[in-house]
Enzyme design. Structure first.
Site, PDB file in Angstrom:
ATOM      1  N   ASN A 209      35.683  47.547  -6.035  1.00  0.00           N
ATOM      2  CA  ASN A 209      36.445  47.163  -4.837  1.00  0.00           C
ATOM      3  C   ASN A 209      36.554  48.278  -3.810  1.00  0.00           C
ATOM      4  OD1 ASN A 209      38.433  48.846  -5.814  1.00  0.00           O
ATOM      5  ND2 ASN A 209      39.745  47.200  -6.549  1.00  0.00           N
ATOM      6  N   ARG A 232      45.486  52.165  -2.763  1.00  0.00           N
ATOM      7  CA  ARG A 232      44.651  53.359  -2.694  1.00  0.00           C
ATOM      8  C   ARG A 232      43.838  53.348  -1.399  1.00  0.00           C
ATOM      9  NH1 ARG A 232      47.556  55.300  -5.714  1.00  0.00           N
ATOM     10  NH2 ARG A 232      47.209  56.264  -7.745  1.00  0.00           N
ATOM     11  N   ASP A 256      50.392  53.508   3.349  1.00  0.00           N
ATOM     12  CA  ASP A 256      51.019  54.587   2.585  1.00  0.00           C
ATOM     13  C   ASP A 256      49.954  55.479   1.953  1.00  0.00           C
ATOM     14  OD1 ASP A 256      53.303  55.913   1.478  1.00  0.00           O
ATOM     15  OD2 ASP A 256      52.773  55.053  -0.463  1.00  0.00           O
ATOM     16  N   GLU A 261      42.990  61.717   1.235  1.00  0.00           N
ATOM     17  CA  GLU A 261      44.360  62.260   1.311  1.00  0.00           C
ATOM     18  C   GLU A 261      44.563  63.442   0.358  1.00  0.00           C
ATOM     19  OE1 GLU A 261      46.436  58.544   0.069  1.00  0.00           O
ATOM     20  OE2 GLU A 261      47.148  59.674  -1.659  1.00  0.00           O
ATOM     21  N   HIS A 293      51.908  58.637   1.067  1.00  0.00           N
ATOM     22  CA  HIS A 293      51.903  58.234  -0.349  1.00  0.00           C
ATOM     23  C   HIS A 293      53.292  58.398  -0.983  1.00  0.00           C
ATOM     24  CE1 HIS A 293      48.849  57.690  -3.834  1.00  0.00           C
ATOM     25  NE2 HIS A 293      49.999  57.155  -4.146  1.00  0.00           N
TER      26      HIS A 293
HETATM   27  P1  NAI Z   1      48.500  46.802 -12.570  1.00  0.00           P
HETATM   28  O1  NAI Z   1      47.437  47.396 -13.431  1.00  0.00           O
HETATM   29  O2  NAI Z   1      49.728  46.241 -13.204  1.00  0.00           O
HETATM   30  O3  NAI Z   1      47.871  45.659 -11.649  1.00  0.00           O
HETATM   31  C1  NAI Z   1      46.658  45.777 -10.992  1.00  0.00           C
HETATM   32  C2  NAI Z   1      46.111  44.374 -10.786  1.00  0.00           C
HETATM   33  O4  NAI Z   1      44.939  44.491  -9.992  1.00  0.00           O
HETATM   34  C3  NAI Z   1      45.710  43.668 -12.078  1.00  0.00           C
HETATM   35  O5  NAI Z   1      46.293  42.383 -12.137  1.00  0.00           O
HETATM   36  C4  NAI Z   1      44.171  43.606 -12.002  1.00  0.00           C
HETATM   37  O6  NAI Z   1      43.648  42.450 -12.612  1.00  0.00           O
HETATM   38  C5  NAI Z   1      43.979  43.580 -10.506  1.00  0.00           C
HETATM   39  N1  NAI Z   1      42.643  44.013 -10.091  1.00  0.00           N
HETATM   40  C6  NAI Z   1      41.917  45.064 -10.523  1.00  0.00           C
HETATM   41  N2  NAI Z   1      40.735  45.146  -9.848  1.00  0.00           N
HETATM   42  C7  NAI Z   1      40.737  44.118  -8.974  1.00  0.00           C
HETATM   43  C8  NAI Z   1      39.808  43.649  -8.007  1.00  0.00           C
HETATM   44  N3  NAI Z   1      38.653  44.248  -7.826  1.00  0.00           N
HETATM   45  N4  NAI Z   1      40.147  42.548  -7.294  1.00  0.00           N
HETATM   46  C9  NAI Z   1      41.326  41.911  -7.484  1.00  0.00           C
HETATM   47  N5  NAI Z   1      42.251  42.294  -8.391  1.00  0.00           N
HETATM   48  C10 NAI Z   1      41.952  43.390  -9.117  1.00  0.00           C
HETATM   49  O7  NAI Z   1      48.867  47.952 -11.519  1.00  0.00           O
HETATM   50  P2  NAI Z   1      50.192  48.106 -10.670  1.00  0.00           P
HETATM   51  O8  NAI Z   1      51.219  48.851 -11.442  1.00  0.00           O
HETATM   52  O9  NAI Z   1      50.573  46.782 -10.105  1.00  0.00           O
HETATM   53  O10 NAI Z   1      49.691  49.074  -9.495  1.00  0.00           O
HETATM   54  C11 NAI Z   1      48.700  48.655  -8.571  1.00  0.00           C
HETATM   55  C12 NAI Z   1      48.151  49.855  -7.825  1.00  0.00           C
HETATM   56  O11 NAI Z   1      49.152  50.376  -6.945  1.00  0.00           O
HETATM   57  C13 NAI Z   1      47.814  51.068  -8.714  1.00  0.00           C
HETATM   58  O12 NAI Z   1      46.552  50.948  -9.309  1.00  0.00           O
HETATM   59  C14 NAI Z   1      47.853  52.209  -7.745  1.00  0.00           C
HETATM   60  O13 NAI Z   1      46.580  52.391  -7.194  1.00  0.00           O
HETATM   61  C15 NAI Z   1      48.841  51.747  -6.677  1.00  0.00           C
HETATM   62  N6  NAI Z   1      50.091  52.508  -6.684  1.00  0.00           N
HETATM   63  C16 NAI Z   1      50.482  53.161  -5.533  1.00  0.00           C
HETATM   64  C17 NAI Z   1      51.666  53.871  -5.485  1.00  0.00           C
HETATM   65  C18 NAI Z   1      52.162  54.528  -4.236  1.00  0.00           C
HETATM   66  O14 NAI Z   1      53.060  55.384  -4.324  1.00  0.00           O
HETATM   67  N7  NAI Z   1      51.647  54.192  -3.081  1.00  0.00           N
HETATM   68  C19 NAI Z   1      52.486  54.014  -6.679  1.00  0.00           C
HETATM   69  C20 NAI Z   1      52.024  53.240  -7.801  1.00  0.00           C
HETATM   70  C21 NAI Z   1      50.859  52.547  -7.798  1.00  0.00           C
END
Ligand code: NAI
Length: 327
Positions: A209, A232, A256, A261, A293
């Site tokens: 992605n 991201r 964010d 970054e 972030h």
């Molecule tokens: P999670 O692992 O619970 O959920 C991620 C979801 O994305 C899953 O349901 C997965 O099936 C789906 N997924 C993966 N690849 C995909 C694709 N190519 N197309 C569609 N769906 C896809 O992760 P969570 O906890 O929900 O976090 C999501 C993201 O948020 C993290 O990976 C991280 O990059 C980002 N994040 C950012 C933060 C910030 O401070 N800005 C803090 C925490 C997380």
């Protein structure tokens, strides 16, 4: 057992490191800098290290292997800053630190509302006592179709919390979830791009992605679409985003996270010339909100990040099942 902590922050993490290490019986070594080839020797004698979002590349991993490091625990949910394939090849385990999804979900919703109500522009104008109305009319959020890409822990929470706002909710994920279906209708990514007034990203960054939002996908979106990214930076092609904003195709963006970054965020660089032109351009637009972030940054989340990181090192050292291990 012992854990060496890199990028240790005195002003917020120290309190939790002291409390959690005592509770878990862990001896800590600390370094306030991110791991580098120059300072990695500090971790000599430690098999477990805890890091933040600093780049962990092949040379650094080779050196870690030499020092006998068996596991890297990142105090973050995302782990795309680590060359996981190389770590696997060297037999170094990786673990992440999931924390309550509420902090990021709240922040994403805040950005959605700010972007749709032109809040950056309103605040800038208020600061200079420009209290006029022209140019700052917002759009009604309840009339939006909102698309959530990625319905994992954070995306699901966003959907649940958004369900009270009255907007139509669409979702896309490789693995649809029944819980998310209570609030949103799953559609293909193409349909989501074509139908939504606002699109918010909540997937990890993977090879598949990378640049999911690019010139071609933007061309298929609605006029004046609003893009929100708290996931991201690499999910969006910055050049295409800038072009979309310049042409008015994209009505607003709230970011964010941005590409490149690393080395910028979490440092005080106000006297520096930054090596990130796209960031400079994006920040200059009145309809783009850029935050460094910060979505995770709450008291609860910082506690959970420290606790999960130390606990996963402890479980790995005892050979017990580690729920935070990255496969
Ligand atoms: P999670 O692992 O619970 O959920 C991620 C979801 O994305 C899953 O349901 C997965 O099936 C789906 N997924 C993966 N690849 C995909 C694709 N190519 N197309 C569609 N769906 C896809 O992760 P969570 O906890 O929900 O976090 C999501 C993201 O948020 C993290 O990976 C991280 O990059 C980002 N994040 C950012 C933060 C910030 O401070 N800005 C803090 C925490 C997380």
């Amino acid at each position: 057992m012992k854990v060496f902590v890199f990028s240790y922050r005195d002003f917020d993490e120290a309190e939790y490191f002291t409390k959690c290490s005592q509770e878990l019986g862990i001896e800590l070594g600390i370094c306030r800098e991110a791991p580098s080839l120059e300072n990695l020797n500090l971790a000599e004698g430690y098999e477990y290290i805890s890091i933040l979002t600093s780049k962990i590349d092949s040379p650094l991993l080779e050196k870690m292997k030499e020092l006998g490091i068996r596991m890297i625990s990142t105090r973050t949910i995302g782990y795309d800053h680590i060359d996981c394939a190389k770590a696997r090849e060297l037999g170094i385990q990786i673990s992440n630190a999931p924390y309550s999804p509420n902090g990021v979900a709240d922040y994403a919703i805040m950005l959605m509302l700010m972007a749709s109500r032109k809040m950056k522009h309103i605040m800038e104008r208020s600061d200079i006592q420009d209290f006029s109305l022209k140019g700052i009319q917002g759009r009604e959020f309840a009339s939006f179709t909102v698309g959530i890409v990625g319905t994992g822990r954070i995306g699901k929470t966003v959907l649940k919390h958004l369900s009270g706002f009255g907007c139509k909710l669409l979702a896309y994920d490789l693995y649809p979830s029944q819980e998310a279906e209570q609030y949103a209708t799953y559609v293909s990514l193409e349909e989501l791009f074509a139908q939504c007034d606002l699109i918010s990203l909540h997937t990890p960054l993977t090879e598949d992605n990378y640049h999911m939002i690019n010139a071609e996908s933007i061309s298929r979106m609605k006029e004046r679409v609003i893009l929100v990214n708290t996931a991201r930076g690499g999910l969006i092609d910055s050049e295409a985003l800038i072009e979309g904003l310049e042409k008015g195709k994209i009505g607003a963006a709230a970011l964010d996270v941005v590409e490149k970054e690393f080395g910028l965020y979490y440092f005080d660089l106000k006297s520096e010339v930054l090596d990130n032109r796209e960031l400079a351009i994006l920040k200059s637009f009145p309809n783009v909100i850029v935050t460094p972030h910060m979505a995770f940054y709450t008291d609860r989340d910082v506690h959970d990040m420290v606790y999960a990181s130390l606990k996963s090192c402890l479980l790995a050292s005892r050979g017990e099942e580690n729920p935070w291990r990255v496969q």
